[in-house]
Design a protein around this motif. Structure first.
Motif, PDB file in Angstrom:
ATOM      1  N   HIS A   7       0.741  -1.166   0.085  1.00 59.08           N
ATOM      2  CA  HIS A   7      -0.125   0.084  -0.149  1.00 59.08           C
ATOM      3  C   HIS A   7       0.806   1.265   0.086  1.00 59.08           C
ATOM      4  N   VAL A   8       0.608   2.279  -0.545  1.00 56.45           N
ATOM      5  CA  VAL A   8       1.194   3.571  -0.705  1.00 56.45           C
ATOM      6  C   VAL A   8       0.594   4.849  -0.057  1.00 56.45           C
ATOM      7  N   PRO A   9       0.967   5.798   0.370  1.00 61.24           N
ATOM      8  CA  PRO A   9       0.413   6.724   0.956  1.00 61.24           C
ATOM      9  C   PRO A   9      -0.786   7.541   0.337  1.00 61.24           C
ATOM     10  N   GLN A  10      -0.710   7.640  -1.225  1.00 57.54           N
ATOM     11  CA  GLN A  10      -1.774   8.399  -1.807  1.00 57.54           C
ATOM     12  C   GLN A  10      -2.885   7.599  -1.813  1.00 57.54           C
ATOM     13  N   SER A  11      -3.015   6.307  -1.865  1.00 55.57           N
ATOM     14  CA  SER A  11      -4.193   5.523  -1.587  1.00 55.57           C
ATOM     15  C   SER A  11      -4.926   5.602  -0.201  1.00 55.57           C
ATOM     16  N   CYS A  12      -4.029   5.757   0.774  1.00 57.64           N
ATOM     17  CA  CYS A  12      -4.653   5.913   1.978  1.00 57.64           C
ATOM     18  C   CYS A  12      -5.019   7.200   2.415  1.00 57.64           C
ATOM     19  N   TYR A  13      -4.514   8.332   1.874  1.00 62.09           N
ATOM     20  CA  TYR A  13      -4.983   9.665   1.979  1.00 62.09           C
ATOM     21  C   TYR A  13      -6.499   9.875   1.419  1.00 62.09           C
ATOM     22  N   THR A  14      -6.547   9.340   0.262  1.00 60.72           N
ATOM     23  CA  THR A  14      -7.697   9.526  -0.707  1.00 60.72           C
ATOM     24  C   THR A  14      -8.784   8.614   0.019  1.00 60.72           C
ATOM     25  N   GLY A  15      -8.304   7.409   0.434  1.00 56.21           N
ATOM     26  CA  GLY A  15      -9.263   6.535   0.948  1.00 56.21           C
ATOM     27  C   GLY A  15      -9.679   7.077   2.425  1.00 56.21           C
ATOM     28  N   GLN A  16      -9.148   8.128   2.686  1.00 54.43           N
ATOM     29  CA  GLN A  16      -9.790   8.902   4.309  1.00 54.43           C
ATOM     30  C   GLN A  16     -10.276  10.268   3.715  1.00 54.43           C
ATOM     31  N   GLY A  17     -10.732  10.363   2.557  1.00 53.84           N
ATOM     32  CA  GLY A  17     -11.408  11.471   2.273  1.00 53.84           C
ATOM     33  C   GLY A  17     -10.563  12.884   1.654  1.00 53.84           C
ATOM     34  N   PHE A  18      -9.240  12.688   1.651  1.00 47.76           N
ATOM     35  CA  PHE A  18      -8.596  13.724   1.282  1.00 47.76           C
ATOM     36  C   PHE A  18      -8.349  13.925  -0.114  1.00 47.76           C
ATOM     37  N   SER A  19      -8.171  15.131  -0.560  1.00 51.34           N
ATOM     38  CA  SER A  19      -7.991  15.114  -2.134  1.00 51.34           C
ATOM     39  C   SER A  19      -6.315  15.572  -2.386  1.00 51.34           C
ATOM     40  N   ILE A  20      -5.639  15.065  -3.222  1.00 53.36           N
ATOM     41  CA  ILE A  20      -4.534  15.605  -3.616  1.00 53.36           C
ATOM     42  C   ILE A  20      -4.392  16.688  -4.212  1.00 53.36           C
ATOM     43  N   GLU A  21      -3.859  17.886  -3.595  1.00 53.35           N
ATOM     44  CA  GLU A  21      -4.044  19.118  -4.167  1.00 53.35           C
ATOM     45  C   GLU A  21      -2.607  19.382  -4.955  1.00 53.35           C
ATOM     46  N   ASP A  22      -1.505  18.703  -4.823  1.00 55.70           N
ATOM     47  CA  ASP A  22      -0.184  18.758  -5.443  1.00 55.70           C
ATOM     48  C   ASP A  22       0.566  17.391  -5.273  1.00 55.70           C
ATOM     49  N   TRP A  23       1.241  17.187  -6.317  1.00 55.85           N
ATOM     50  CA  TRP A  23       1.946  15.797  -6.015  1.00 55.85           C
ATOM     51  C   TRP A  23       3.179  15.932  -7.070  1.00 55.85           C
ATOM     52  N   ARG A  24       4.470  16.016  -6.501  1.00 54.39           N
ATOM     53  CA  ARG A  24       5.742  16.054  -7.386  1.00 54.39           C
ATOM     54  C   ARG A  24       6.725  15.601  -6.991  1.00 54.39           C
ATOM     55  N   TYR A  25       7.732  15.162  -7.490  1.00 58.91           N
ATOM     56  CA  TYR A  25       9.083  14.628  -7.135  1.00 58.91           C
ATOM     57  C   TYR A  25      10.113  15.660  -6.692  1.00 58.91           C
ATOM     58  N   VAL A  26      10.630  15.481  -5.571  1.00 60.74           N
ATOM     59  CA  VAL A  26      11.810  16.463  -5.127  1.00 60.74           C
ATOM     60  C   VAL A  26      12.867  15.877  -4.877  1.00 60.74           C
ATOM     61  N   ALA A  27      14.138  16.078  -4.694  1.00 61.38           N
ATOM     62  CA  ALA A  27      15.331  15.688  -4.333  1.00 61.38           C
ATOM     63  C   ALA A  27      15.170  15.352  -2.780  1.00 61.38           C
ATOM     64  N   PRO A  28      15.890  14.210  -2.363  1.00 66.69           N
ATOM     65  CA  PRO A  28      15.874  13.905  -0.775  1.00 66.69           C
ATOM     66  C   PRO A  28      16.561  14.991   0.102  1.00 66.69           C
ATOM     67  N   PRO A  29      15.879  15.704   1.125  1.00 66.97           N
ATOM     68  CA  PRO A  29      16.715  16.334   1.789  1.00 66.97           C
ATOM     69  C   PRO A  29      17.821  15.926   2.282  1.00 66.97           C
ATOM     70  N   GLY A  30      18.961  16.736   2.173  1.00 65.61           N
ATOM     71  CA  GLY A  30      20.236  16.334   2.951  1.00 65.61           C
ATOM     72  C   GLY A  30      20.999  15.700   1.887  1.00 65.61           C
ATOM     73  N   ARG A  31      20.520  15.417   0.686  1.00 65.87           N
ATOM     74  CA  ARG A  31      21.379  14.221  -0.257  1.00 65.87           C
ATOM     75  C   ARG A  31      21.808  15.155  -1.446  1.00 65.87           C
ATOM     76  N   ARG A  32      22.904  14.898  -1.959  1.00 66.08           N
ATOM     77  CA  ARG A  32      23.195  15.261  -3.392  1.00 66.08           C
ATOM     78  C   ARG A  32      23.307  14.206  -4.270  1.00 66.08           C
ATOM     79  N   SER A  33      22.255  13.581  -4.376  1.00 60.13           N
ATOM     80  CA  SER A  33      22.278  12.715  -5.576  1.00 60.13           C
ATOM     81  C   SER A  33      20.968  12.648  -6.377  1.00 60.13           C
ATOM     82  N   GLY A  34      20.863  12.085  -7.551  1.00 59.93           N
ATOM     83  CA  GLY A  34      20.066  12.206  -8.471  1.00 59.93           C
ATOM     84  C   GLY A  34      18.632  11.603  -8.047  1.00 59.93           C
ATOM     85  N   ASN A  35      18.661  10.849  -6.836  1.00 59.81           N
ATOM     86  CA  ASN A  35      17.381  10.478  -6.404  1.00 59.81           C
ATOM     87  C   ASN A  35      16.123  11.163  -6.047  1.00 59.81           C
TER      88      ASN A  35
END
Length: 218
Positions: free
Chosen positions: A97-125
């Motif tokens: 299970h992934v968080p987006q499904s859990c939130y929408t299942g609890q009645g939340f809507s996803i206002e914004d969803w994007r990928y960002v760099a992991p805080p504190g890391r200088r990698s391409g992940n």
């Protein structure tokens, strides 16, 4: 990467992973011997944590081997929620299970969803960043899959490649879903972003130190 290349890679990975899984089954499997994630510090930066718990029925749906749910607060400030769902090699390399499904299942809507760099890391992940909303409530959410201790795959293809490599080389495929969330209050999105990113960088640094230990079971 083109769609055709991605499809070919997926087929190859599925076939290869099947062979790796067969080898693991016939050489013995791994089981979590020490779930060290439960010993993640209750004090992170200037935040103090308390253990929380969801209903047993929720954990049954999540299907992880171990779960850690914490509420971290600093003084009278807003809380940061931490969830860690770890799964061993026998679970197959990714959470069910992934968080987006859990939130929408609890009645939340996803206002914004994007990928960002992991805080504190200088990698391409990359990790997932969401803003979710339910009525007047808004939350900033960061989540990612952490594999083999310190690896954060950038996407599904990289996760499959990492899963294949660790199965073939190390005969293991354990991982954890890490999710952090913070309410967005009157101080605004940027304030929540700074606060949660700072906390997330420390969690990313700490998780490998407390990675669960697996033992081989014949």
């Amino acid at each position: 990467m083109t769609a055709r290349t991605a499809m070919v890679l997926t087929v190859v990975l599925l076939l290869s992973a099947g062979g790796g899984a067969w080898a693991i089954r016939h050489e013995g499997t791994y089981a979590v011997g020490d779930n060290r994630l439960q010993h993640l510090p209750l004090r992170i930066l200037d935040y103090r944590g308390s253990d929380e718990r969801l209903a047993d029925s929720v954990y049954a749906v999540l299907g992880n081997d171990h779960n850690v749910l914490r509420k971290y607060t600093a003084g009278v400030g807003r809380p940061i929620w931490l969830y860690l769902g770890s799964y061993g090699t026998a679970k197959g390399g990714r959470p069910s299970h992934v968080p987006q499904s859990c939130y929408t299942g609890q009645g939340f809507s996803i206002e914004d969803w994007r990928y960002v760099a992991p805080p504190g890391r200088r990698s391409g992940n990359r990790i997932n960043r969401m803003i979710v909303k339910r009525g007047h409530e808004r939350q900033l959410v960061l989540f990612w899959i952490q594999s083999h201790g310190d690896k954060i795959p950038a996407d599904g293809v990289e996760l499959n490649l990492l899963s294949l490599r660790t199965r073939l080389v190390d005969a293991r495929d354990d991982g954890a879903l890490v999710r952090l969330s913070i309410p967005i209050d009157a101080s605004g999105d940027e304030s929540a972003e700074r606060e949660l990113s700072r906390f997330a960088a420390e969690v990313i640094r700490l998780v490998p130190e407390y990675w669960p230990l697996e033992a081989k079971v014949q």
